[in-house]
Design a protein around this motif. Sequence first.
Motif, PDB file in Angstrom:
ATOM      1  N   LYS A  15       0.820  -1.214   0.000  1.00 62.71           N
ATOM      2  CA  LYS A  15       0.000   0.000   0.000  1.00 62.71           C
ATOM      3  C   LYS A  15       0.857   1.268   0.000  1.00 62.71           C
ATOM      4  O   LYS A  15       0.363   2.359  -0.228  1.00 62.71           O
ATOM      5  N   MET A  16       2.161   1.074   0.273  1.00 61.71           N
ATOM      6  CA  MET A  16       3.018   2.249   0.401  1.00 61.71           C
ATOM      7  C   MET A  16       3.533   2.717  -0.965  1.00 61.71           C
ATOM      8  O   MET A  16       4.226   1.986  -1.657  1.00 61.71           O
ATOM      9  N   GLU A  17       3.130   3.933  -1.329  1.00 63.54           N
ATOM     10  CA  GLU A  17       3.622   4.468  -2.593  1.00 63.54           C
ATOM     11  C   GLU A  17       4.991   5.096  -2.381  1.00 63.54           C
ATOM     12  O   GLU A  17       5.195   5.855  -1.437  1.00 63.54           O
ATOM     13  N   VAL A  18       5.941   4.725  -3.235  1.00 61.93           N
ATOM     14  CA  VAL A  18       7.309   5.234  -3.116  1.00 61.93           C
ATOM     15  C   VAL A  18       7.607   6.239  -4.230  1.00 61.93           C
ATOM     16  O   VAL A  18       8.258   7.252  -4.018  1.00 61.93           O
ATOM     17  N   LEU A  19       7.115   5.974  -5.416  1.00 61.44           N
ATOM     18  CA  LEU A  19       7.300   6.908  -6.535  1.00 61.44           C
ATOM     19  C   LEU A  19       5.995   7.674  -6.736  1.00 61.44           C
ATOM     20  O   LEU A  19       4.938   7.076  -6.913  1.00 61.44           O
ATOM     21  N   ALA A  37      19.450  11.159  -2.791  1.00 62.02           N
ATOM     22  CA  ALA A  37      19.867  10.644  -1.484  1.00 62.02           C
ATOM     23  C   ALA A  37      19.403   9.204  -1.289  1.00 62.02           C
ATOM     24  O   ALA A  37      18.595   8.686  -2.066  1.00 62.02           O
ATOM     25  N   ASN A  38      19.893   8.590  -0.237  1.00 59.15           N
ATOM     26  CA  ASN A  38      19.448   7.227   0.094  1.00 59.15           C
ATOM     27  C   ASN A  38      17.944   7.237   0.336  1.00 59.15           C
ATOM     28  O   ASN A  38      17.409   8.121   0.987  1.00 59.15           O
ATOM     29  N   GLY A  39      17.295   6.252  -0.215  1.00 62.07           N
ATOM     30  CA  GLY A  39      15.856   6.120   0.012  1.00 62.07           C
ATOM     31  C   GLY A  39      15.019   7.031  -0.866  1.00 62.07           C
ATOM     32  O   GLY A  39      13.808   7.117  -0.696  1.00 62.07           O
ATOM     33  N   ALA A  40      15.644   7.720  -1.831  1.00 59.75           N
ATOM     34  CA  ALA A  40      14.887   8.638  -2.682  1.00 59.75           C
ATOM     35  C   ALA A  40      13.955   7.884  -3.633  1.00 59.75           C
ATOM     36  O   ALA A  40      12.930   8.404  -4.059  1.00 59.75           O
ATOM     37  N   GLY A  41      14.320   6.647  -3.967  1.00 56.79           N
ATOM     38  CA  GLY A  41      13.475   5.862  -4.878  1.00 56.79           C
ATOM     39  C   GLY A  41      14.155   5.529  -6.194  1.00 56.79           C
ATOM     40  O   GLY A  41      13.491   5.150  -7.161  1.00 56.79           O
ATOM     41  N   LYS A  42      15.480   5.618  -6.222  1.00 59.31           N
ATOM     42  CA  LYS A  42      16.201   5.358  -7.473  1.00 59.31           C
ATOM     43  C   LYS A  42      16.093   3.883  -7.871  1.00 59.31           C
ATOM     44  O   LYS A  42      15.763   3.551  -9.016  1.00 59.31           O
ATOM     45  N   THR A  43      16.380   3.009  -6.903  1.00 62.46           N
ATOM     46  CA  THR A  43      16.286   1.576  -7.184  1.00 62.46           C
ATOM     47  C   THR A  43      14.858   1.198  -7.556  1.00 62.46           C
ATOM     48  O   THR A  43      14.625   0.428  -8.497  1.00 62.46           O
ATOM     49  N   THR A  44      13.915   1.779  -6.841  1.00 64.81           N
ATOM     50  CA  THR A  44      12.510   1.504  -7.135  1.00 64.81           C
ATOM     51  C   THR A  44      12.181   1.918  -8.571  1.00 64.81           C
ATOM     52  O   THR A  44      11.458   1.211  -9.278  1.00 64.81           O
ATOM     53  N   PRO A  84      21.738  -5.002 -11.200  1.00 71.22           N
ATOM     54  CA  PRO A  84      20.954  -4.614 -10.026  1.00 71.22           C
ATOM     55  C   PRO A  84      21.822  -4.152  -8.859  1.00 71.22           C
ATOM     56  O   PRO A  84      23.009  -4.449  -8.791  1.00 71.22           O
ATOM     57  N   GLU A  85      21.176  -3.438  -7.987  1.00 71.60           N
ATOM     58  CA  GLU A  85      21.843  -2.978  -6.774  1.00 71.60           C
ATOM     59  C   GLU A  85      22.282  -4.206  -5.968  1.00 71.60           C
ATOM     60  O   GLU A  85      21.548  -5.179  -5.844  1.00 71.60           O
ATOM     61  N   GLY A  86      23.494  -4.151  -5.452  1.00 68.25           N
ATOM     62  CA  GLY A  86      23.967  -5.274  -4.646  1.00 68.25           C
ATOM     63  C   GLY A  86      24.349  -6.472  -5.498  1.00 68.25           C
ATOM     64  O   GLY A  86      24.368  -7.600  -5.023  1.00 68.25           O
ATOM     65  N   ASP A 161      22.571   0.135 -11.418  1.00 67.94           N
ATOM     66  CA  ASP A 161      22.245   0.619 -10.081  1.00 67.94           C
ATOM     67  C   ASP A 161      23.507   0.597  -9.222  1.00 67.94           C
ATOM     68  O   ASP A 161      23.901  -0.436  -8.714  1.00 67.94           O
ATOM     69  N   GLU A 162      24.126   1.757  -9.118  1.00 62.97           N
ATOM     70  CA  GLU A 162      25.339   1.942  -8.319  1.00 62.97           C
ATOM     71  C   GLU A 162      26.442   0.942  -8.647  1.00 62.97           C
ATOM     72  O   GLU A 162      26.865   0.163  -7.805  1.00 62.97           O
ATOM     73  N   PRO A 163      26.919   1.000  -9.893  1.00 66.18           N
ATOM     74  CA  PRO A 163      27.956   0.039 -10.283  1.00 66.18           C
ATOM     75  C   PRO A 163      29.277   0.275  -9.565  1.00 66.18           C
ATOM     76  O   PRO A 163      30.100  -0.630  -9.511  1.00 66.18           O
ATOM     77  N   GLU A 193      23.697   6.508  -9.442  1.00 63.58           N
ATOM     78  CA  GLU A 193      24.996   6.562  -8.770  1.00 63.58           C
ATOM     79  C   GLU A 193      24.962   7.346  -7.471  1.00 63.58           C
ATOM     80  O   GLU A 193      24.276   8.359  -7.359  1.00 63.58           O
ATOM     81  N   GLN A 194      25.706   6.878  -6.487  1.00 58.78           N
ATOM     82  CA  GLN A 194      25.980   7.673  -5.297  1.00 58.78           C
ATOM     83  C   GLN A 194      27.163   8.595  -5.593  1.00 58.78           C
ATOM     84  O   GLN A 194      27.255   9.692  -5.074  1.00 58.78           O
ATOM     85  N   ASN A 195      28.038   8.070  -6.446  1.00 60.01           N
ATOM     86  CA  ASN A 195      29.206   8.838  -6.829  1.00 60.01           C
ATOM     87  C   ASN A 195      28.779   9.864  -7.875  1.00 60.01           C
ATOM     88  O   ASN A 195      29.037   9.732  -9.071  1.00 60.01           O
TER      89      ASN A 195
HETATM   90  N1  LIG Z   1      11.122  -4.213  -0.915  1.00 59.78           N
HETATM   91  C1  LIG Z   1      10.673  -3.097  -0.306  1.00 59.78           C
HETATM   92  N2  LIG Z   1       9.593  -3.148   0.484  1.00 59.78           N
HETATM   93  C2  LIG Z   1       9.126  -2.043   1.095  1.00 59.78           C
HETATM   94  N3  LIG Z   1       9.675  -0.845   0.970  1.00 59.78           N
HETATM   95  C3  LIG Z   1      10.764  -0.725   0.201  1.00 59.78           C
HETATM   96  C4  LIG Z   1      11.323  -1.833  -0.471  1.00 59.78           C
HETATM   97  N4  LIG Z   1      12.399  -1.434  -1.166  1.00 59.78           N
HETATM   98  C5  LIG Z   1      12.504  -0.107  -0.920  1.00 59.78           C
HETATM   99  N5  LIG Z   1      11.532   0.325  -0.116  1.00 59.78           N
HETATM  100  C6  LIG Z   1      11.331   1.710   0.345  1.00 59.78           C
HETATM  101  O1  LIG Z   1      11.214   2.530  -0.782  1.00 59.78           O
HETATM  102  C7  LIG Z   1      11.922   3.748  -0.586  1.00 59.78           C
HETATM  103  C8  LIG Z   1      12.868   3.962  -1.754  1.00 59.78           C
HETATM  104  O2  LIG Z   1      13.817   2.926  -1.778  1.00 59.78           O
HETATM  105  P1  LIG Z   1      14.856   2.721  -2.945  1.00 59.78           P
HETATM  106  O3  LIG Z   1      15.558   1.464  -2.703  1.00 59.78           O
HETATM  107  O4  LIG Z   1      14.181   2.902  -4.226  1.00 59.78           O
HETATM  108  O5  LIG Z   1      15.838   3.962  -2.663  1.00 59.78           O
HETATM  109  P2  LIG Z   1      17.186   4.334  -3.370  1.00 59.78           P
HETATM  110  O6  LIG Z   1      17.017   5.681  -3.909  1.00 59.78           O
HETATM  111  O7  LIG Z   1      17.601   3.272  -4.306  1.00 59.78           O
HETATM  112  O8  LIG Z   1      18.176   4.362  -2.122  1.00 59.78           O
HETATM  113  P3  LIG Z   1      19.721   3.968  -2.008  1.00 59.78           P
HETATM  114  O9  LIG Z   1      20.494   5.087  -2.524  1.00 59.78           O
HETATM  115  O10 LIG Z   1      19.914   3.797  -0.551  1.00 59.78           O
HETATM  116  O11 LIG Z   1      19.894   2.698  -2.762  1.00 59.78           O
HETATM  117  C9  LIG Z   1      12.619   3.631   0.738  1.00 59.78           C
HETATM  118  O12 LIG Z   1      11.906   4.411   1.670  1.00 59.78           O
HETATM  119  C10 LIG Z   1      12.541   2.187   1.105  1.00 59.78           C
HETATM  120  O13 LIG Z   1      12.334   2.048   2.479  1.00 59.78           O
END
Ligand SMILES: Nc1ncnc2c1ncn2[C@@H]1O[C@H](COP(=O)(O)OP(=O)(O)OP(=O)(O)O)[C@@H](O)[C@H]1O
Lengths: 237, 400
Positions: A15-19, A37-44, A84-86, A161-163, A193-195
Amino acid sequence: MSLLILSDVHAGYGKMEVLHGIDLYADEGEIVTLIGANGAGKTTTLNAICGLVRITEGTVTFRGREITNWPTKDIVRLGMTQVPEGRKLFSELTVRENLEMGAYLRKDREGVRRDMEYVFELFPRLRERAGQLAGSLSGGEQQMCAIARALMARPQLLLLDEPSLGLAPLLVEQIFEILQRLNADGTTLLLVEQNARMALEIADRAYVMETGRIIMQGPAKELIHDPRVRSAYLGEP
Amino acid sequence: MDLSLLVNQIINALTLGGIYALIAVGYTMVYGIIKLINFAHGEIYMMGAFFGILLIGAGMPFFLALPTSMLLCAALGVLVDTVAYRPLRRAPRLAALITAIGVSLFLQNLAMLLWSASERPFPNLYPAYRIRPAGADAQRYGEELLSRYAQELDRRREGPPRIKAIRRENGTLLVEFRLGTNSFEAIRTLRQSRRAVLAALEAAHPGVQIETQEESLDHFFNRPAFVLDLGDVRPVEVRWKVPFIWATTILLMLLLETLVQRTKMGKAMRACALDKDTAALMGIDVNRIIALTFAIGSAMAAAAGIMFGLYRGSGIGYRMGFQPGVIAFAAAVLGGIGNVRGAMLGGVVLGVVQVISTAYITDWLGISSSYSFAFAFGILILVILLRPTGLLGRPSAERA
Ligand SMILES: Nc1ncnc2c1ncn2[C@@H]1O[C@H](COP(=O)(O)OP(=O)(O)OP(=O)(O)O)[C@@H](O)[C@H]1O
Ligand SMILES: [Mg+2]
């Protein structure tokens, strides 16, 4: 028409919208970077493009086709892949088998063999470790393997994703060089990238993301001089 | 200790162990890829045995019935996955587990409805009889008796039961019935023919002293392959079906091993087992690979079901899958769940433990032989306590 277009993409987990409405495009032959920044939603964002995260609103178009929420394998088949990340290597497959999986959809055995040779030239360490389980590689070697695996697919669009995460500076340089070389050979790159400095240096255009929204965009050469970007992402006063 | 008995028990144990191993690989592969304990797997084994005996009963040669039943079970396995498990792929694991138990009960009841609740024997693979003249006048009238017998049988050729061939062979008559004929029907036909023949002979030569002997012939599988000479004690006779079952089991295992380790499909399977999202990023059709895993595991179980029937000669019924299913599951855990070689090893170990404990230990302790299962599970518990990942399981901590 652009190779990749995201238009008002909303996505999240459960239910949680990230983007909250991402608009973004990448033209053929470009390097586009996405920083934030971390958690901004790039990976998403990258995972939403690849069909790994469900899109609730908005569309993704790739090569002129709307691919919103397509099964990942079909999106990949169209010519897109992700580092992918990681790293996400198949830890209990050997390095060579990981590379073979990268080329899973390809039918041209000869071409695959040549590309395997090519990535071994790019990363000689991988050749030495070809028969070893991917899980037993060092972090840097794993990152090389992840990039090499993605190259084996010969994608038209490569999402990264952050190579550079966790790599020694020299290796980071090397990887960015490889990315530029790939791009010169015609691969379009979407680089997270973080860099930020290095990303902005090689990119044509850049997007800055904050809590699920694009807050800034423009040519990389301009953003790199933007005072807000400098203080927030380049660690300068 | 009786040496011949021991050797017999070892042969028995290895055969049973191979059958468990064939079932166990299906458990372990499915667990490896979708983390589901497929409780319906024992029922696939049961269905495989049924398909096998029904196909043979319908006249299909054994060597065709075996792969056909494997194919049918592969299809059944895919069907079960598609209908029952795929919709639950993202649901909590418990939901799929309960569904698996449901599928197991469903298949048991389906088999009972289709094929009744009573156990069936494995069909006679060579329903053939040799007829010999006997009695005081056998020399004089033997030839005539056999030709009359042949004519009489020829009239009944179309059956039921259908006769495949009638041949004269140095002073005897060889009658082969069609595959799938059961011995009762065959013997009834022979008895009726004999009565007619003897009556006709008596009419032609009043007071003739003649009789017939009907001998049932063995299929090649039931004939001795070799005899182990153990010195002073009773020699052990090994029938062809034993080396056949061993060879087939080993062949299937080698095929599976090659498939999983060497082929692109096998590598994709292992990749999916490790990380489905990333596998999809390679362009792998994860659902298809899962379906293939079910297909392969089910085909192996079907082979096991038929081998069991062939070995025991009986005991094919709707509940036959439960016990071997549970033991094979234990075997998969014992070997290290998710590990194909481990499942093979675990199957053989538990087969040996079960047979040896039935044959010796329970007797020695003065308890019922049904406790042999307790021994099998005791070994499982012991191994899991000492080595939680099973005999061949890798420690689960993966290096990042
Ligand atoms: N599998 C998941 N389930 C629930 N919430 C998630 C999941 N993956 C990420 N989130 C949430 O979505 C938000 C964005 O995460 P995302 O991984 O896209 O950030 P990011 O920009 O890639 O960060 P980072 O630079 O740390 O990799 C964060 O608040 C995270 O808590
Ligand atoms: Mg991220």
